[in-house]
Design an enzyme around this catalytic site. Structure first.
Site, short mmCIF file in Angstrom:
data_model
loop_
_atom_site.label_atom_id
_atom_site.label_comp_id
_atom_site.label_asym_id
_atom_site.label_seq_id
_atom_site.Cartn_x
_atom_site.Cartn_y
_atom_site.Cartn_z
N GLU A 128 1.06 -1.25 -0.02
CA GLU A 128 0.02 -0.04 0.13
C GLU A 128 0.88 1.34 0.01
OE1 GLU A 128 -2.66 -0.52 -1.23
OE2 GLU A 128 -4.28 -1.04 0.17
N THR A 180 -5.33 6.61 -5.82
CA THR A 180 -5.46 6.97 -4.31
C THR A 180 -4.53 7.95 -3.81
OG1 THR A 180 -5.96 4.58 -4.07
CG2 THR A 180 -5.47 5.76 -2.18
N1 HSE Z 1 -8.87 4.49 3.08
C1 HSE Z 1 -8.30 4.42 1.97
C2 HSE Z 1 -8.59 5.78 1.23
C3 HSE Z 1 -8.48 3.41 0.99
O1 HSE Z 1 -9.81 5.95 1.12
O2 HSE Z 1 -7.54 6.56 0.72
C4 HSE Z 1 -7.79 3.44 -0.45
O3 HSE Z 1 -8.49 2.45 -1.05
#
Ligand code: HSE
Length: 306
Positions: A128, A180
């Site tokens: 991530e 993201t």
């Molecule tokens: N919690 C993260 C975001 C998840 O919303 O940025 C990304 O898939």
């Protein structure tokens, strides 16, 4: 065992009000991955299918966690990973997490299960970091544990599995890509106390609703006053989808992860299918290509298919 096949599922992070702390594992779609043990300390990444992924393991969301695992064990061995990616990168349904979680679960199986699930989440979060610049576990944890997970903390890691009633999930993925990292960059760094109060009321309400099988409470709690007002601007038709899907009987829903996918929860399959028709008709009218999924909660997470 020298070789293994893995099914690594898509996930819905945040669950509307629980930014970075709640996530849900889906039955479909899922990536298919093959892992084999190498007698040399290296990670080789191969991909098949439509979505090109970085071949450099340090830049690949499956490769980076495996490099961490090799160095944690100081191994004189390595892994070759072939990824058949079915979950489109940048879709908002946990594509990077599926690669990372699938890689570490498969590697652990090949090594004779030396690591706990919690250890695997720690390794997978390096994937991530590659994808979004920061570690978060709200896709990784549900992908590895299955079901709905609460990540109370990542330093130190504290993962709680939340029991859930029967739920159907409808997802629409408009064919635009939202990175993201970009979707995080646009967020405000500070929140008003009155918004924080509303948000933590909703998170607590959602968890209580899931544990009490209270669909009304779940629906009332699927509200996000902090992240959604900003990110929804990036998703064509978002507010119309939300309103019309609720009119069609959905319990509630919102942006899946960092978008652009939108998800809706329903208490039965017939409603979930009506919700899909609503989503399709809105994007047909807007003229945007999309994929839809009508699926359920995957209770077991990543599967090893030996
Ligand atoms: N919690 C993260 C975001 C998840 O919303 O940025 C990304 O898939």
């Amino acid at each position: 065992m020298k070789e293994i096949t893995i099914h690594s599922p898509a996930t819905v992070a945040n669950l509307v009000c629980g930014f970075d702390v709640l996530g849900l594992c889906l039955e479909e779609p899922y990536d298919i991955m093959n892992l084999s043990l190498l007698d040399k300390r290296q990670v080789i990444i191969k991909t098949t299918g439509d979505y090109p992924l970085p071949a450099d393991p340090a830049l690949n969301t499956a490769g980076a966690p495996l490099l961490e695992m090799i160095s944690a064990l100081d191994m004189d061995a390595g892994f070759e990973v072939t990824i058949s990616k079915q979950i489109k990168p940048g879709s908002g349904i946990g594509s990077s997490a599926a690669s990372a979680a699938g890689a570490v679960v498969g590697a652990n199986e090949l090594l004779g299960n030396v690591f706990s699930k919690e250890d695997l989440v720690r390794f997978a979060m390096f994937g991530e970091k590659v994808a979004s610049g920061v570690k978060h576990a709200d896709n990784i944890a549900p992908c590895i544990y299955g079901g709905i997970t609460l990540i109370r903390s990542i330093f130190p890691l504290d993962i709680i599995q939340i029991p859930t009633p029967s739920l159907f999930v409808t997802v629409v993925h408009p064919q635009i890509e939202i990175r993201t990292s970009d979707a995080r960059e646009i967020l405000r760094k500070e929140v008003l106390l009155k918004d924080a109060i509303r948000q933590w009321g909703n998170i607590a309400g959602l968890v209580a609703g899931l544990m009490k099988n209270d669909y009304d409470l779940i629906g009332r709690s699927l509200e996000d006053v902090i992240i959604e007002p900003i990110r929804s601007i990036l998703i064509p038709g978002f507010h119309e989808i939300k309103r019309q899907c609720k009119e069609a009987g959905a319990i509630g829903g919102g942006i899946s992860g960092s978008g652009p996918s939108v998800f809706m929860l329903s208490s039965n399959e017939a409603t979930a299918i009506s919700v899909e028709l609503v989503m399709r008709s809105i994007y047909d009218r807007i003229g945007l290509h999309y994929h839809t999924y009508v699926t359920t909660i995957n209770k077991t997470g990543v599967k090893c298919i030996v």
